[in-house]
Design an enzyme around this catalytic site. Structure first.
Site, PDB file in Angstrom:
ATOM      1  N   LYS A 191      54.446  42.741  38.437  1.00  0.00           N
ATOM      2  CA  LYS A 191      53.861  42.131  39.650  1.00  0.00           C
ATOM      3  C   LYS A 191      54.923  42.132  40.733  1.00  0.00           C
ATOM      4  O   LYS A 191      56.118  42.164  40.428  1.00  0.00           O
ATOM      5  CB  LYS A 191      53.445  40.677  39.370  1.00  0.00           C
ATOM      6  CG  LYS A 191      52.420  40.129  40.347  1.00  0.00           C
ATOM      7  CD  LYS A 191      51.017  40.501  39.936  1.00  0.00           C
ATOM      8  CE  LYS A 191      49.968  40.135  40.948  1.00  0.00           C
ATOM      9  NZ  LYS A 191      48.610  40.325  40.402  1.00  0.00           N
TER      10      LYS A 191
ATOM     11  N   ASP B 152      46.666  42.716  45.642  1.00  0.00           N
ATOM     12  CA  ASP B 152      46.397  41.355  45.172  1.00  0.00           C
ATOM     13  C   ASP B 152      46.148  40.566  46.463  1.00  0.00           C
ATOM     14  O   ASP B 152      45.776  41.173  47.490  1.00  0.00           O
ATOM     15  CB  ASP B 152      47.592  40.802  44.361  1.00  0.00           C
ATOM     16  CG  ASP B 152      47.244  39.511  43.606  1.00  0.00           C
ATOM     17  OD1 ASP B 152      46.638  39.600  42.534  1.00  0.00           O
ATOM     18  OD2 ASP B 152      47.561  38.404  44.087  1.00  0.00           O
TER      19      ASP B 152
HETATM   20  P1  NDP Z   1      42.243  38.401  49.015  1.00  0.00           P
HETATM   21  O1  NDP Z   1      43.490  38.323  49.794  1.00  0.00           O
HETATM   22  O2  NDP Z   1      41.301  39.517  49.254  1.00  0.00           O
HETATM   23  O3  NDP Z   1      41.431  37.050  49.148  1.00  0.00           O
HETATM   24  C1  NDP Z   1      41.985  35.824  48.797  1.00  0.00           C
HETATM   25  C2  NDP Z   1      41.023  34.724  49.149  1.00  0.00           C
HETATM   26  O4  NDP Z   1      41.484  33.505  48.609  1.00  0.00           O
HETATM   27  C3  NDP Z   1      40.909  34.503  50.646  1.00  0.00           C
HETATM   28  O5  NDP Z   1      39.635  34.018  50.928  1.00  0.00           O
HETATM   29  C4  NDP Z   1      41.979  33.448  50.896  1.00  0.00           C
HETATM   30  O6  NDP Z   1      41.763  32.675  52.052  1.00  0.00           O
HETATM   31  C5  NDP Z   1      41.844  32.596  49.653  1.00  0.00           C
HETATM   32  N1  NDP Z   1      43.140  31.996  49.335  1.00  0.00           N
HETATM   33  C6  NDP Z   1      44.288  32.628  49.049  1.00  0.00           C
HETATM   34  N2  NDP Z   1      45.292  31.778  48.847  1.00  0.00           N
HETATM   35  C7  NDP Z   1      44.752  30.557  49.023  1.00  0.00           C
HETATM   36  C8  NDP Z   1      45.272  29.258  48.936  1.00  0.00           C
HETATM   37  N3  NDP Z   1      46.563  29.041  48.636  1.00  0.00           N
HETATM   38  N4  NDP Z   1      44.416  28.228  49.154  1.00  0.00           N
HETATM   39  C9  NDP Z   1      43.109  28.445  49.474  1.00  0.00           C
HETATM   40  N5  NDP Z   1      42.561  29.665  49.555  1.00  0.00           N
HETATM   41  C10 NDP Z   1      43.371  30.693  49.334  1.00  0.00           C
HETATM   42  O7  NDP Z   1      42.716  38.390  47.477  1.00  0.00           O
HETATM   43  P2  NDP Z   1      41.894  38.814  46.176  1.00  0.00           P
HETATM   44  O8  NDP Z   1      40.457  38.537  46.345  1.00  0.00           O
HETATM   45  O9  NDP Z   1      42.332  40.167  45.798  1.00  0.00           O
HETATM   46  O10 NDP Z   1      42.522  37.829  45.086  1.00  0.00           O
HETATM   47  C11 NDP Z   1      41.937  36.565  44.754  1.00  0.00           C
HETATM   48  C12 NDP Z   1      42.415  36.135  43.391  1.00  0.00           C
HETATM   49  O11 NDP Z   1      42.036  37.109  42.412  1.00  0.00           O
HETATM   50  C13 NDP Z   1      43.937  35.985  43.233  1.00  0.00           C
HETATM   51  O12 NDP Z   1      44.190  34.951  42.300  1.00  0.00           O
HETATM   52  C14 NDP Z   1      44.346  37.321  42.623  1.00  0.00           C
HETATM   53  O13 NDP Z   1      45.562  37.217  41.921  1.00  0.00           O
HETATM   54  C15 NDP Z   1      43.178  37.550  41.668  1.00  0.00           C
HETATM   55  N6  NDP Z   1      42.953  38.912  41.224  1.00  0.00           N
HETATM   56  C16 NDP Z   1      42.793  39.938  42.110  1.00  0.00           C
HETATM   57  C17 NDP Z   1      42.559  41.214  41.655  1.00  0.00           C
HETATM   58  C18 NDP Z   1      42.300  42.347  42.573  1.00  0.00           C
HETATM   59  O14 NDP Z   1      42.007  43.427  42.082  1.00  0.00           O
HETATM   60  N7  NDP Z   1      42.371  42.187  43.881  1.00  0.00           N
HETATM   61  C19 NDP Z   1      42.516  41.509  40.203  1.00  0.00           C
HETATM   62  C20 NDP Z   1      42.613  40.348  39.376  1.00  0.00           C
HETATM   63  C21 NDP Z   1      42.840  39.105  39.870  1.00  0.00           C
HETATM   64  P3  NDP Z   1      42.521  33.045  53.415  1.00  0.00           P
HETATM   65  O15 NDP Z   1      41.910  34.320  53.880  1.00  0.00           O
HETATM   66  O16 NDP Z   1      42.317  31.902  54.323  1.00  0.00           O
HETATM   67  O17 NDP Z   1      43.980  33.221  53.031  1.00  0.00           O
HETATM   68  O1  2IT Z   2      45.931  40.517  39.001  1.00  0.00           O
HETATM   69  C1  2IT Z   2      45.550  41.692  38.876  1.00  0.00           C
HETATM   70  O2  2IT Z   2      45.133  42.124  37.798  1.00  0.00           O
HETATM   71  C2  2IT Z   2      45.563  42.551  40.060  1.00  0.00           C
HETATM   72  N1  2IT Z   2      45.879  42.088  41.147  1.00  0.00           N
HETATM   73  C3  2IT Z   2      45.212  44.010  39.935  1.00  0.00           C
HETATM   74  C4  2IT Z   2      46.383  44.793  39.422  1.00  0.00           C
HETATM   75  C5  2IT Z   2      46.207  46.282  39.415  1.00  0.00           C
HETATM   76  O3  2IT Z   2      47.208  46.942  39.083  1.00  0.00           O
HETATM   77  O4  2IT Z   2      45.124  46.797  39.676  1.00  0.00           O
END
Ligand code: NDP
Ligand code: 2IT
Length: 453
Positions: free
Chosen positions: A126, A166
């Site tokens: 990461k 992420d």
């Molecule tokens: P994005 O940046 O696309 O979206 C994040 C969302 O969560 C936004 O709406 C953001 O609001 C909100 N957010 C982030 N931090 C905070 C906080 N501290 N408090 C309140 N709201 C918050 O990220 P993702 O959708 O990609 O990721 C979301 C979650 O999923 C994370 O935990 C990530 O690790 C996990 N994840 C993502 C993967 C991926 O493929 N993208 C894979 C597996 C897990 P704002 O816009 O206001 O910041």
């Molecule tokens: O938390 C996760 O699994 C991710 N943000 C995706 C990682 C990846 O390599 O696709």
């Protein structure tokens, strides 16, 4: 927890001070492992746990860049190679002001087990930066990404370490990062995943995490002869994972009623429809606006700003059957978990990484609801990254249908493995133990096979 595990956890805390999220992630895994260590003394003898909690490498670097007014800005960059026993390091990059070493170590640690569960050959890593893309121009984001990659490019590669997105890192950032890597290294390779469809990306990768979390929930429900159709669902976040969770829920006939961002949340009792989701995608991915605008646009929805003085998040306090936390870590605390259970929620599928505190998880487990922990439920994203790597290596692209079918197959396989493993180790229905143990076994055995390295 067994004495030796408790002692090791105490050492982790002493040796890694100020990293509460990392301690939490290690605690959760240790809680599951005692029966495995008792049945397999070779893991204790080989000091497998002691090796797993120590990253293979941590790279920290300065990222200097210039903003639009010509002022010099300095951020901190990180990349953690946690474990490469079963494949090259693989895991996302997070750009968010809260990013620090402890948060990235928790994410890298989780990633090791998650990637192991996907059935694909990927180690865990990461990285990221305390850079905040919010409010920055596209040019500023580009200059930051280029400066970040100027250092990162020395440490990654398609067979060494393959980053992806992420929080705060989406298709725009991956584009800028890839462009700089290609220029610096003079090669076009599959060094990042989440690439654009026209230049090496995989169909379904943008959708994969959200779709996967919904497929996982559907699999859990199937064990009770139930389905998602007709279920009211609470979803948090409004980024990549939340958007495609909502899309798949709508497709399956469920009724998603909430979304949030860091400023507040919306509740739309009638349900978020395809048209409303299209508005959110435009708002969040193109205009980069706030979720409050949803309530201004659609009169029936209610917007509530976050009140940081509250000891709970009111988003989790509505009548529903399912919850898909898809924003960030520790967004469901003990009180939220109690509210969810009281309101009738009996399916929780974690789209985010470690969104539930330990106190919350314990309540879900005690209530014996269908609780899919992040390392299983959100593994569809990285699994599809693995499929992107496979397509890049073969220099071909599969169709949408092909990738989606593989994603579904992988989520079913993860579900089956978690259930079977939980049962085999004496805790049927406990997906937390199932995911931790199954994820651990594959990596631990590979480490034993490969000697002390
Ligand atoms: P994005 O940046 O696309 O979206 C994040 C969302 O969560 C936004 O709406 C953001 O609001 C909100 N957010 C982030 N931090 C905070 C906080 N501290 N408090 C309140 N709201 C918050 O990220 P993702 O959708 O990609 O990721 C979301 C979650 O999923 C994370 O935990 C990530 O690790 C996990 N994840 C993502 C993967 C991926 O493929 N993208 C894979 C597996 C897990 P704002 O816009 O206001 O910041
Ligand atoms: O938390 C996760 O699994 C991710 N943000 C995706 C990682 C990846 O390599 O696709």
């Amino acid at each position: 927890m067994k004495d030796d595990l408790a002692e090791l956890l105490a050492q982790v805390k002493a040796k890694n001070p100020g990293e509460p999220e990392f301690h939490q992630a290690v605690y959760e895994v240790f809680e599951s492992l005692a029966p495995v260590l008792d049945r397999h003394p070779e893991y204790r003898k080989g000091k497998i746990l002691q090796r797993m909690i120590e990253p293979e490498r941590v790279i920290m670097f300065r990222v200097p860049w210039q903003d639009d007014s010509g002022e010099v800005q300095v951020n901190r960059g990180f990349r953690i190679g946690m474990n490469s026993a079963i494949g090259p390091f693989k895991g996302g990059l997070r750009f968010h002001p809260s990013v620090n070493l402890g948060i990235l170590k928790f994410l890298a640690f989780e990633q090791v087990f998650k990637n192991s569960l996907t059935t694909l050959p990927m180690g865990g890593g990461k990285g990221g930066s305390d850079f905040d893309p919010k409010g920055k121009s596209d040019n500023e984001v580009m200059r930051f990404c280029q400066a970040f990659m100027a250092e990162l490019s020395r440490h990654i590669g398609p067979d060494r370490d393959v980053p992806a997105g992420d929080i705060g890192v989406g298709s725009r950032e991956i584009g800028f990062l890839f462009g700089m890597y290609k220029k610096l290294r003079n090669e076009f390779t599959g060094v990042l995943t989440g690439k654009g469809i026209g230049w090496g990306g995989s169909l379904i990768r943008p959708e994969a995490t959200g779709y996967g979390a919904v497929y996982f929930a559907a699999e859990m429900l199937k064990t009770r002869n139930e389905e998602l159709a007709g279920k009211v669902c609470l979803v948090s976040g409004s980024g990549n994972v939340a958007q495609y969770t909502v899309e798949k829920l709508i497709e399956m006939g469920a009724r998603p009623v909430t979304l949030s961002d860091s400023a507040g949340y919306i509740y739309d009792e009638a349900g978020i429809t395809r048209e409303k989701l299209a508005f959110i995608m435009q708002l969040k991915n193109v205009q980069r606006g706030r979720i409050s605008e949803y309530a201004s646009k659609f009169g029936d929805a209610v917007y509530t700003p976050i009140d940081r003085k509250l000891d709970h998040n009111p988003l989790w306090n509505y009548q529903a059957q399912c919850a898909f936390p898809s924003a960030t870590q520790n967004e469901i605390n003990e009180k939220d978990a109690a509210n969810l259970l009281r309101n009738g929620v009996y399916v929780v599928s974690e789209g985010a990484n470690m969104p539930t505190t330990i106190g919350g998880v314990n309540q879900f487990l005690e209530a014996k609801i269908l609780f899919g922990p992040g390392k299983a439920a959100n593994a569809g994203g990285v699994a599809t990254s693995g499929l992107e790597m496979a397509q890049n290596s073969m220099r071909i692209s599969w169709t949408r249908e092909e990738v989606d079918a593989r994603l579904q197959g992988i989520m079913k396989a993860i579900h089956k493995t978690c259930r079977a493993t939980a049962e085999r180790f004496g805790t049927p229905g406990n997906y937390v133990n199932g995911a931790n143990i199954a994820g651990f076994l594959k990596v631990a055995n590979a480490m034993l096979d490969q000697g002390i390295v």
